[in-house]
Design a protein around this motif. Structure first.
Motif, short mmCIF file in Angstrom:
data_model
loop_
_atom_site.label_atom_id
_atom_site.label_comp_id
_atom_site.label_asym_id
_atom_site.label_seq_id
_atom_site.Cartn_x
_atom_site.Cartn_y
_atom_site.Cartn_z
N TYR A 15 0.80 -1.23 0.00
CA TYR A 15 0.00 0.00 0.00
C TYR A 15 0.83 1.28 0.00
O TYR A 15 0.29 2.36 -0.12
CB TYR A 15 -0.95 0.00 1.20
CG TYR A 15 -1.85 -1.21 1.20
CD1 TYR A 15 -2.90 -1.31 0.30
CD2 TYR A 15 -1.64 -2.26 2.08
CE1 TYR A 15 -3.73 -2.42 0.28
CE2 TYR A 15 -2.46 -3.38 2.07
CZ TYR A 15 -3.50 -3.45 1.16
OH TYR A 15 -4.30 -4.55 1.14
N ASP A 38 -1.78 11.85 -1.36
CA ASP A 38 -3.19 11.77 -0.96
C ASP A 38 -3.35 11.57 0.54
O ASP A 38 -4.30 12.04 1.15
CB ASP A 38 -3.89 10.60 -1.66
CG ASP A 38 -3.92 10.75 -3.16
OD1 ASP A 38 -4.18 11.86 -3.64
OD2 ASP A 38 -3.67 9.74 -3.85
N ILE A 39 -2.43 10.79 1.12
CA ILE A 39 -2.56 10.40 2.53
C ILE A 39 -1.21 10.55 3.23
O ILE A 39 -0.19 10.07 2.76
CB ILE A 39 -3.03 8.94 2.67
CG1 ILE A 39 -4.37 8.74 1.96
CG2 ILE A 39 -3.16 8.54 4.14
CD1 ILE A 39 -4.80 7.28 1.84
N VAL A 41 0.55 9.57 6.82
CA VAL A 41 0.34 8.63 7.91
C VAL A 41 1.40 8.85 8.99
O VAL A 41 2.58 9.02 8.69
CB VAL A 41 0.42 7.17 7.40
CG1 VAL A 41 0.23 6.19 8.53
CG2 VAL A 41 -0.61 6.94 6.30
N LYS A 54 -4.05 18.70 6.88
CA LYS A 54 -5.36 18.29 6.36
C LYS A 54 -5.86 19.22 5.26
O LYS A 54 -6.75 18.85 4.50
CB LYS A 54 -6.39 18.20 7.49
CG LYS A 54 -6.11 17.06 8.45
CD LYS A 54 -7.14 17.02 9.57
CE LYS A 54 -6.85 15.87 10.52
NZ LYS A 54 -7.83 15.79 11.61
N CYS A 57 -4.01 17.15 2.29
CA CYS A 57 -4.22 15.72 2.08
C CYS A 57 -4.95 15.14 3.30
O CYS A 57 -5.13 15.83 4.29
CB CYS A 57 -2.89 14.99 1.87
SG CYS A 57 -1.80 15.01 3.30
N GLU A 58 -5.30 13.87 3.20
CA GLU A 58 -5.87 13.19 4.35
C GLU A 58 -4.75 12.87 5.33
O GLU A 58 -3.66 12.45 4.92
CB GLU A 58 -6.55 11.90 3.90
CG GLU A 58 -7.23 11.13 5.00
CD GLU A 58 -7.92 9.88 4.52
OE1 GLU A 58 -8.46 9.16 5.38
OE2 GLU A 58 -7.93 9.60 3.30
N VAL A 59 -5.00 13.07 6.62
CA VAL A 59 -4.02 12.76 7.66
C VAL A 59 -4.59 11.64 8.51
O VAL A 59 -5.69 11.73 9.03
CB VAL A 59 -3.72 14.00 8.54
CG1 VAL A 59 -2.80 13.64 9.69
CG2 VAL A 59 -3.14 15.13 7.70
N ILE A 60 -3.83 10.55 8.62
CA ILE A 60 -4.26 9.39 9.40
C ILE A 60 -3.22 9.13 10.49
O ILE A 60 -2.02 9.07 10.22
CB ILE A 60 -4.38 8.14 8.51
CG1 ILE A 60 -5.45 8.35 7.44
CG2 ILE A 60 -4.69 6.90 9.35
CD1 ILE A 60 -5.55 7.22 6.42
#
Length: 79
Positions: A15, A38-39, A41, A54, A57-60
């Motif tokens: 991934y 995009d993400i 992590v 954020k 991009c997406e923050v995880i």
């Protein structure tokens, strides 16, 4: 763990598309924009520290895995 070893480990994950070396703390926004990220992590011990990203991009924030430590991982990888 040296960067090259961490990179090899991360590159082996299906991934993960790209591993970007961090040369300085302030490069994150530029890296996100320049690499069409995009993400983003990060471990949840950093929860909230990267929320400003954020906008880009997406923050995880991934939870830590109980019973797994960096020392334990190093001993496994060194075998």
């Amino acid at each position: 763990m040296p960067y090259q070893k961490r990179k090899e480990l991360l590159d082996s994950i299906d991934y993960v598309d790209k591993v970007i070396p961090e040369n300085n703390w302030d490069q994150k926004v530029t890296d996100i924009q320049d690499n069409d990220i995009d993400i983003f992590v990060m471990g949840d011990d950093w929860k909230g520290k990267f929320d400003e990203l954020k906008k880009f991009c997406e923050v995880i924030y991934f939870p830590r895995t109980k019973g797994i430590s960096s020392s334990k991982l190093r001993s496994i990888l060194d075998d």
